[in-house]
Design a protein around this motif. Structure first.
Motif, PDB file in Angstrom:
ATOM      1  N   LYS A 151      -9.971  14.460  24.323  1.00 51.76           N
ATOM      2  CA  LYS A 151     -10.899  15.334  23.613  1.00 51.76           C
ATOM      3  C   LYS A 151     -12.282  14.727  23.460  1.00 51.76           C
ATOM      4  N   HIS A 152     -12.355  13.387  23.294  1.00 56.89           N
ATOM      5  CA  HIS A 152     -13.631  12.724  23.019  1.00 56.89           C
ATOM      6  C   HIS A 152     -13.922  11.675  24.096  1.00 56.89           C
ATOM      7  N   SER A 153     -15.039  11.827  24.781  1.00 55.45           N
ATOM      8  CA  SER A 153     -15.380  10.926  25.881  1.00 55.45           C
ATOM      9  C   SER A 153     -15.662   9.501  25.415  1.00 55.45           C
ATOM     10  N   ASP A 154     -16.039   9.337  24.134  1.00 49.53           N
ATOM     11  CA  ASP A 154     -16.356   8.006  23.619  1.00 49.53           C
ATOM     12  C   ASP A 154     -15.209   7.391  22.813  1.00 49.53           C
ATOM     13  N   TYR A 155     -14.022   7.976  22.924  1.00 47.50           N
ATOM     14  CA  TYR A 155     -12.875   7.497  22.148  1.00 47.50           C
ATOM     15  C   TYR A 155     -12.524   6.044  22.474  1.00 47.50           C
ATOM     16  N   GLN A 156     -12.790   5.625  23.692  1.00 45.09           N
ATOM     17  CA  GLN A 156     -12.407   4.283  24.123  1.00 45.09           C
ATOM     18  C   GLN A 156     -13.198   3.183  23.422  1.00 45.09           C
ATOM     19  N   HIS A 157     -14.348   3.529  22.852  1.00 44.17           N
ATOM     20  CA  HIS A 157     -15.188   2.503  22.220  1.00 44.17           C
ATOM     21  C   HIS A 157     -14.435   1.839  21.067  1.00 44.17           C
ATOM     22  N   SER A 158     -14.501   0.512  21.020  1.00 46.88           N
ATOM     23  CA  SER A 158     -13.682  -0.244  20.068  1.00 46.88           C
ATOM     24  C   SER A 158     -14.067  -0.013  18.617  1.00 46.88           C
ATOM     25  N   ALA A 159     -15.289   0.443  18.344  1.00 44.40           N
ATOM     26  CA  ALA A 159     -15.694   0.727  16.967  1.00 44.40           C
ATOM     27  C   ALA A 159     -15.461   2.184  16.588  1.00 44.40           C
ATOM     28  N   LYS A 160     -15.185   3.028  17.576  1.00 45.13           N
ATOM     29  CA  LYS A 160     -15.089   4.461  17.314  1.00 45.13           C
ATOM     30  C   LYS A 160     -13.658   4.990  17.255  1.00 45.13           C
ATOM     31  N   ALA A 169       0.822  -1.207   0.000  1.00 51.75           N
ATOM     32  CA  ALA A 169       0.000   0.000   0.000  1.00 51.75           C
ATOM     33  C   ALA A 169       0.855   1.256   0.000  1.00 51.75           C
ATOM     34  N   LYS A 170       0.310   2.323  -0.589  1.00 52.28           N
ATOM     35  CA  LYS A 170       0.971   3.622  -0.597  1.00 52.28           C
ATOM     36  C   LYS A 170       0.954   4.227   0.800  1.00 52.28           C
ATOM     37  N   TYR A 171      -0.204   4.141   1.477  1.00 52.38           N
ATOM     38  CA  TYR A 171      -0.344   4.650   2.837  1.00 52.38           C
ATOM     39  C   TYR A 171      -0.797   3.518   3.752  1.00 52.38           C
ATOM     40  N   LYS A 172      -0.161   3.450   4.912  1.00 55.64           N
ATOM     41  CA  LYS A 172      -0.528   2.435   5.903  1.00 55.64           C
ATOM     42  C   LYS A 172      -0.875   3.125   7.219  1.00 55.64           C
ATOM     43  N   PHE A 173      -2.056   2.799   7.715  1.00 51.98           N
ATOM     44  CA  PHE A 173      -2.547   3.443   8.930  1.00 51.98           C
ATOM     45  C   PHE A 173      -2.733   2.375  10.007  1.00 51.98           C
ATOM     46  N   TYR A 174      -1.941   2.473  11.091  1.00 54.24           N
ATOM     47  CA  TYR A 174      -1.934   1.434  12.122  1.00 54.24           C
ATOM     48  C   TYR A 174      -2.926   1.698  13.253  1.00 54.24           C
ATOM     49  N   SER A 175      -3.413   2.915  13.360  1.00 55.78           N
ATOM     50  CA  SER A 175      -4.412   3.275  14.378  1.00 55.78           C
ATOM     51  C   SER A 175      -3.937   2.991  15.796  1.00 55.78           C
ATOM     52  N   GLU A 176      -2.840   3.618  16.159  1.00 58.69           N
ATOM     53  CA  GLU A 176      -2.331   3.502  17.529  1.00 58.69           C
ATOM     54  C   GLU A 176      -3.167   4.365  18.478  1.00 58.69           C
ATOM     55  N   TRP A 177      -3.123   4.002  19.751  1.00 59.53           N
ATOM     56  CA  TRP A 177      -3.850   4.773  20.763  1.00 59.53           C
ATOM     57  C   TRP A 177      -3.317   6.203  20.792  1.00 59.53           C
ATOM     58  N   ASP A 178      -4.237   7.180  20.830  1.00 57.26           N
ATOM     59  CA  ASP A 178      -3.870   8.588  20.819  1.00 57.26           C
ATOM     60  C   ASP A 178      -4.450   9.259  22.058  1.00 57.26           C
ATOM     61  N   GLU A 179      -3.592   9.571  23.019  1.00 59.57           N
ATOM     62  CA  GLU A 179      -4.055  10.127  24.284  1.00 59.57           C
ATOM     63  C   GLU A 179      -4.680  11.509  24.106  1.00 59.57           C
ATOM     64  N   GLU A 180      -4.184  12.264  23.132  1.00 58.46           N
ATOM     65  CA  GLU A 180      -4.743  13.593  22.874  1.00 58.46           C
ATOM     66  C   GLU A 180      -6.207  13.498  22.439  1.00 58.46           C
ATOM     67  N   ILE A 181      -6.492  12.544  21.541  1.00 58.59           N
ATOM     68  CA  ILE A 181      -7.879  12.355  21.102  1.00 58.59           C
ATOM     69  C   ILE A 181      -8.721  11.798  22.237  1.00 58.59           C
ATOM     70  N   HIS A 182      -8.135  10.930  23.041  1.00 62.80           N
ATOM     71  CA  HIS A 182      -8.841  10.342  24.178  1.00 62.80           C
ATOM     72  C   HIS A 182      -9.332  11.430  25.129  1.00 62.80           C
TER      73      HIS A 182
END
Length: 293
Positions: A103-112, A88-101
């Motif tokens: 900012k968003h109260s529902d960030y912990q949800h596994s689908a979100k 792939a040209k771009y690869k996105f691993y989706s690591e945990w991001d404390e800054e987003i956590h």
């Protein structure tokens, strides 16, 4: 649980074709009405019993050239490995991001969290920030499916009363006892005297209510979803059928006692969850009544 990220990618890139790299055989059924799905590469659940199919699945994923590969499950080692191996040209691993956590109260949800992460990743590539509502779980039942579910429900109840659907099974410690379900049902029945009650049975065809109320049995995911879609509320412990109910569009109450409520609670319009370690069974009907009103 993949349906929200698939919708997010489709909304962001309407002309994109999407391949899914999954384990098991259920994905084609779930994504039956998703027009942007191009190919579903299915790995067998038991690779050593289906070694050729397992190896071939990895080769299929590796062979195709992709513009973007997304690891949809945070903390999944196999997800990270498949993302690393993909072409792939771009690869996105989706690591945990404390800054987003923070900012968003529902960030912990596994689908979100993967959607929040992807939105940030795309802004870093120059895309405008997406602040729209996170897509719901959705198996995209069509009108014929919903009508079929309505007919099956009317075959059980020959009246116009609203129906409350229960699913009393779950795996391991998530499963509530027969005593708990029987006590809870008594409280429900006393609060909702003008409602029908039906129990959706698991594949094992067992009931924690000992079959004291009408039941519906099916092993077809979409048939189950279409039946649930005609109930006014669905109640279950944390399990896959709870998420199926949420993906069918019906208000869903998830009962939690051991698993992380913030990671797995059902979400759509009017769905909610309760921690039964904090709320007694006799208090839950009052919460449901507020929801239905």
């Amino acid at each position: 649980m993949l349906t929200p990220i698939v919708q997010e990618v489709t909304n962001t890139f309407p002309n994109a074709r999407i391949d899914l790299f999954v384990k098991g055989n259920i994905s084609p059924t779930i994504f039956k009405n998703y027009e942007n799905i191009d190919r579903i590469i299915q790995l067998p659940k038991k690779p050593f019993k289906n070694l050729f199919k397992y190896v071939n699945g990895w080769f299929m994923m590796r062979w195709k050239k992709y513009d973007l590969v997304i690891n949809s499950t945070h903390g999944s080692s196999s997800g990270k490995l498949s993302t690393r191996l993909a072409n792939a040209k771009y690869k996105f691993y989706s690591e945990w991001d404390e800054e987003i956590h923070l900012k968003h109260s529902d960030y912990q949800h596994s689908a979100k969290n993967v959607i929040y992460n992807l939105r940030k990743f795309l802004t870093q590539l120059g895309f405008e920030e997406n602040i729209s509502e996170i897509p719901y779980l959705n198996i995209k039942l069509d009108k014929d499916e919903i009508e079929t579910g309505k007919r099956k429900l009317s075959q059980i109840f020959n009246n116009n009363n609203k129906t409350i659907c229960l699913f009393t099974n779950a795996t391991g410690d998530k499963c509530y006892s027969e005593n708990w379900w029987n006590s809870f049902y008594i409280h429900l029945q006393s609060e909702f005297t003008d409602y029908n009650f039906v129990e959706l049975l698991p594949v094992e065809n067992i009931s924690k209510l000992n079959f004291k109320i009408p039941t519906f049995y099916s092993t077809d995911i979409r048939e189950m979803g279409s039946f649930i879609a005609n109930a006014c509320i669905f109640i279950a412990a944390d399990n896959g059928v709870m998420h199926l109910a949420s993906a069918s569009g019906t208000p869903t109450l998830g009962l939690f006692s051991v698993t992380n409520e913030n990671m797995y609670k059902p979400y759509n319009d009017k769905s909610f969850s309760v921690d039964t370690n904090q709320i007694n069974a006799d208090e839950i009907p009052g919460l449901i009544k507020k929801l239905l009103q």
